[in-house]
Scaffold this active site. Structure first.
Site, PDB file in Angstrom:
ATOM      1  N   TYR A 138      35.104  49.811  38.777  1.00 59.76           N
ATOM      2  CA  TYR A 138      36.029  50.939  38.617  1.00 59.76           C
ATOM      3  C   TYR A 138      35.326  52.185  38.102  1.00 59.76           C
ATOM      4  O   TYR A 138      35.749  53.300  38.376  1.00 59.76           O
ATOM      5  CB  TYR A 138      37.135  50.571  37.613  1.00 59.76           C
ATOM      6  N   LYS A 189      32.157  35.577  39.893  1.00 58.47           N
ATOM      7  CA  LYS A 189      31.648  35.304  41.248  1.00 58.47           C
ATOM      8  C   LYS A 189      30.143  35.146  41.128  1.00 58.47           C
ATOM      9  O   LYS A 189      29.357  35.845  41.778  1.00 58.47           O
ATOM     10  CB  LYS A 189      32.066  36.461  42.177  1.00 58.47           C
ATOM     11  N   ASP A 221      37.416  33.406  44.096  1.00 59.00           N
ATOM     12  CA  ASP A 221      38.137  32.999  45.314  1.00 59.00           C
ATOM     13  C   ASP A 221      38.909  31.711  45.056  1.00 59.00           C
ATOM     14  O   ASP A 221      40.076  31.571  45.459  1.00 59.00           O
ATOM     15  CB  ASP A 221      37.193  32.885  46.519  1.00 59.00           C
ATOM     16  N   ASP A 245      42.514  42.935  38.169  1.00 57.30           N
ATOM     17  CA  ASP A 245      43.516  43.741  38.863  1.00 57.30           C
ATOM     18  C   ASP A 245      44.192  42.909  39.944  1.00 57.30           C
ATOM     19  O   ASP A 245      45.420  42.845  40.041  1.00 57.30           O
ATOM     20  CB  ASP A 245      42.833  44.971  39.486  1.00 57.30           C
ATOM     21  N   ASP A 249      48.198  40.868  39.909  1.00 56.34           N
ATOM     22  CA  ASP A 249      49.277  41.074  40.883  1.00 56.34           C
ATOM     23  C   ASP A 249      49.701  39.745  41.492  1.00 56.34           C
ATOM     24  O   ASP A 249      50.887  39.480  41.682  1.00 56.34           O
ATOM     25  CB  ASP A 249      48.830  42.014  42.023  1.00 56.34           C
TER      26      ASP A 249
HETATM   27  C1  IPM Z   1      46.896  48.441  37.589  1.00 56.65           C
HETATM   28  C2  IPM Z   1      46.891  49.429  38.711  1.00 56.65           C
HETATM   29  C3  IPM Z   1      45.809  50.464  38.457  1.00 56.65           C
HETATM   30  C4  IPM Z   1      44.487  49.713  38.485  1.00 56.65           C
HETATM   31  C5  IPM Z   1      45.789  51.648  39.417  1.00 56.65           C
HETATM   32  C6  IPM Z   1      47.108  52.361  39.441  1.00 56.65           C
HETATM   33  C7  IPM Z   1      44.677  52.615  39.084  1.00 56.65           C
HETATM   34  O1  IPM Z   1      46.754  48.785  39.928  1.00 56.65           O
HETATM   35  O2  IPM Z   1      47.084  48.854  36.427  1.00 56.65           O
HETATM   36  O3  IPM Z   1      46.721  47.245  37.854  1.00 56.65           O
HETATM   37  O4  IPM Z   1      43.916  49.482  39.546  1.00 56.65           O
HETATM   38  O5  IPM Z   1      44.016  49.367  37.406  1.00 56.65           O
HETATM   39 MG    MG Z   2      46.813  46.678  39.792  1.00 54.67          MG
END
Ligand code: IPM
Ligand code: MG
Length: 357
Positions: A138, A189, A221, A245, A249
């Site tokens: 990042y 990884k 993975d 990240d 999700d």
């Molecule tokens: C998160 C989001 C952010 C990230 C974006 C909005 C920059 O996806 O907080 O997970 O990638 O960290």
């Molecule tokens: Mg995110």
């Protein structure tokens, strides 16, 4: 309790308004809570030409905690990268050194059938993802899009971690595990990437400090697969910025809705930024139907981690459980045919549940 409030874009302002009702309730009970609102993200680009205006950064630095909504929207996607809303959030994380990102994923019993996975796979699930938040690909340099000798465009990002960056977040992982079911899974990884070989080495060096915690390592993975195959094997997961990240999700969907999950991003002083893990949801913004519970649960994490007020945090958590038991459902968690509550009705129901305690 000095709180900087940054509603941001999309559904951010709508759900932050509901979280503020919760703060108002505690204030009316005598808690000393000060809030100050500021712009970040797209709205800040519109008003100040900068996704993180210096005025916003200045008062965030002085606050004990930051309550953050969400940022971004299609309107901003074609701006130069420096002006994109996301850059405002990333800069804020970096400026305040908010390196430890805690993302709990819990299945509320009332919502076990809202997951896309079978209830018997997810019921009782309770995972904490500890994601490193200020390093990795990042922020690594060099980065950018340039041309090579043949005149072809080349995109570059750099995955990089120093051992001190790894060490401090891995301690968070072990400590979180120690307070929970004492099992830590470090995700990397290392079969391909040197930076994550270093990650694994550092984790192994720290492990002897926590003899009471069972440590395992998993390749990312495989971790992605295990999260949908048998997610209850996990207690605490610790991983880098990028993998965290993606995995967070994925983990959120196990719980039924990304609209339910809060997060805390902390620095070494205990100052924290609290935000839902979901985005600004431009497709439903302005319609009053967004789920405010991730934002409200972010307030709970704020009380717990920045203010050491577990009593207030527990009350928020109990109130959220109560409204789910009472059958309140926003559209994202409603069953087919069920009438969904709007954003404000859900927030009001939580406040009513708090009052009834
Ligand atoms: C998160 C989001 C952010 C990230 C974006 C909005 C920059 O996806 O907080 O997970 O990638 O960290
Ligand atoms: Mg995110």
């Amino acid at each position: 309790m000095k709180i900087a409030v940054l509603p941001g874009d999309g559904i951010g302002p709508e759900i932050v308004a509901e979280a503020l009702k919760v703060l108002d309730q505690f204030r009316s009970e005598g808690a000393s809570i000060e809030t100050e609102a500021g712009d970040i993200g797209g709205i800040a680009v519109d008003r100040h030409g900068d996704p993180l205006p210096s005025s916003t950064l200045a008062f965030c630095r002085k606050a004990d905690a930051i309550l953050f909504g969400s940022i971004g929207g299609p309107k901003y996607d074609t701006l130069p990268r420096e002006l994109r809303p996301e850059r405002g959030l990333l800069r804020l994380r970096k400026e305040l050194d908010l390196f430890a990102n805690l993302r709990p994923a819990q299945v509320f019993p009332e919502l076990a059938d809202a997951s896309s996975l079978k209830p018997e796979i997810v019921s009782g699930l309770d995972i904490m993802i500890v994601r490193e938040l200020t390093g990795d690909i990042y922020f690594g340099e060099p980065r950018g899009i340039s041309r090579n000798a043949a005149g072809e465009r080349v995109g570059t990002n750099t995955m990089v971690y120093s051992e001190s960056e790894i060490r401090r977040v891995v301690h968070w992982g072990f400590q979180a595990a120690r307070e929970r079911r004492k099992s830590l899974c470090s995700v990397d990884k290392m079969n391909v990437l040197e930076t994550t070989q270093l990650w694994r080495d550092v984790v192994n060096e720290i492990a002897p400090d926590y003899p009471d915690v069972t440590l395992t390592h998993m390749l990312v993975d495989n971790a992605a697969m295990q999260l949908v195959r048998n997610p209850r094997q996990f207690d605490v997961i610790v991983t880098g910025n990028m993998f965290g990240d993606i995995l967070s999700d994925e983990a959120s969907m196990l719980t039924g809705s990304i609209g339910m999950l809060p997060s805390a991003s902390l620095n070494a002083t205990g100052q924290g930024l609290y935000e839902p893990i979901h985005g600004s949801a431009p497709d439903i913004a302005g319609r009053g139907i967004a789920n405010p519970l991730a934002q409200i649960l972010s307030v709970s994490m704020m009380f717990r981690y920045s203010f050491k007020r577990a009593d207030l945090a527990d009350r928020v958590d109990v109130a959220v459980r109560r409204v789910l038991q009472q059958g309140f459902r926003t559209a994202d968690i409603a069953r087919k045919g069920e009438t969904a509550a709007g954003t404000a009705a859900m927030g009001d129901a939580v406040v009513a549940a708090l009052r009834a305690q």
